[in-house]
Scaffold this motif. Structure first.
Motif, short mmCIF file in Angstrom:
data_model
loop_
_atom_site.label_atom_id
_atom_site.label_comp_id
_atom_site.label_asym_id
_atom_site.label_seq_id
_atom_site.Cartn_x
_atom_site.Cartn_y
_atom_site.Cartn_z
N ILE A 296 0.85 -1.20 0.00
CA ILE A 296 0.00 0.00 0.00
C ILE A 296 0.88 1.25 0.00
O ILE A 296 0.65 2.18 -0.77
CB ILE A 296 -0.95 -0.01 1.23
N LEU A 297 1.90 1.25 0.86
CA LEU A 297 2.81 2.39 0.94
C LEU A 297 3.51 2.63 -0.40
O LEU A 297 3.57 3.76 -0.89
CB LEU A 297 3.84 2.18 2.05
N LYS A 298 4.00 1.56 -1.00
CA LYS A 298 4.70 1.69 -2.29
C LYS A 298 3.79 2.29 -3.35
O LYS A 298 4.19 3.20 -4.09
CB LYS A 298 5.19 0.31 -2.74
N LYS A 299 2.56 1.81 -3.41
CA LYS A 299 1.59 2.33 -4.39
C LYS A 299 1.34 3.82 -4.16
O LYS A 299 1.31 4.60 -5.11
CB LYS A 299 0.29 1.53 -4.26
N ASN A 300 1.19 4.20 -2.90
CA ASN A 300 0.94 5.61 -2.58
C ASN A 300 2.15 6.50 -2.89
O ASN A 300 1.99 7.63 -3.35
CB ASN A 300 0.53 5.77 -1.12
N ILE A 301 3.34 5.99 -2.66
CA ILE A 301 4.56 6.76 -2.98
C ILE A 301 4.69 6.94 -4.48
O ILE A 301 5.01 8.03 -4.97
CB ILE A 301 5.81 6.07 -2.40
N GLU A 302 4.43 5.87 -5.23
CA GLU A 302 4.56 5.94 -6.69
C GLU A 302 3.64 6.98 -7.32
O GLU A 302 3.96 7.57 -8.35
CB GLU A 302 4.31 4.57 -7.31
N LYS A 303 2.50 7.24 -6.69
CA LYS A 303 1.57 8.26 -7.20
C LYS A 303 2.20 9.65 -7.18
O LYS A 303 1.83 10.51 -7.95
CB LYS A 303 0.30 8.29 -6.36
N HIS A 304 3.17 9.85 -6.28
CA HIS A 304 3.81 11.16 -6.14
C HIS A 304 5.07 11.30 -6.98
O HIS A 304 5.64 12.38 -7.07
CB HIS A 304 4.12 11.43 -4.66
N ASN A 305 5.54 10.21 -7.55
CA ASN A 305 6.69 10.22 -8.45
C ASN A 305 7.87 11.04 -7.91
O ASN A 305 8.29 12.03 -8.52
CB ASN A 305 6.25 10.74 -9.82
N PRO A 306 8.45 10.64 -6.78
CA PRO A 306 9.57 11.41 -6.22
C PRO A 306 10.76 11.43 -7.19
O PRO A 306 11.02 10.45 -7.88
CB PRO A 306 9.93 10.66 -4.93
N SER A 307 11.45 12.57 -7.22
CA SER A 307 12.54 12.72 -8.18
C SER A 307 13.93 12.57 -7.57
O SER A 307 14.92 12.54 -8.30
CB SER A 307 12.43 14.08 -8.87
N ASN A 308 14.02 12.50 -6.24
CA ASN A 308 15.32 12.31 -5.60
C ASN A 308 15.11 11.63 -4.24
O ASN A 308 13.98 11.46 -3.78
CB ASN A 308 16.07 13.65 -5.46
#
Length: 98
Positions: A50-62
């Motif tokens: 769940i955490l991974k899916k939510n992080i991927e929605k934000h597309n962190p760049s660094n």
């Protein structure tokens, strides 16, 4: 009456060695049947997904942004979701051992 423990493990070769199997027999430890490539019953694995899916929605760049988003998203996972992951384990184990 004393119940012997049931041990849950994945099928990693180091967990299935002859030595370890003999240890379980000697100590009367029952090993939960575990098919290869089966879904993990550890509730934290479901929460990580769940955490991974939510992080991927934000597309962190660094890395710094990834850390910030990970902490934010971790805090946003409702306790009810975590409880549901935990509460679902007995039914999933029953399905596994049928």
């Amino acid at each position: 009456m004393y119940e012997y423990p049931i041990f849950q493990q994945d099928n990693d070769p180091k967990h299935c060695s002859k030595l370890l199997k003999e240890f379980f027999i000697q100590k009367r430890i029952k090993v939960l049947p575990w098919p290869s490539c089966s879904p993990d019953l550890n509730p934290i694995e479901n929460v990580w997904a769940i955490l991974k899916k939510n992080i991927e929605k934000h597309n962190p760049s660094n890395l710094q942004e990834l850390k910030r988003i990970a902490v934010e998203q971790w805090d946003k996972i409702p306790q009810k979701i975590v409880n549901n992951c935990i509460d679902s384990i007995p039914a999933r184990i029953e399905e596994l051992i049928k």
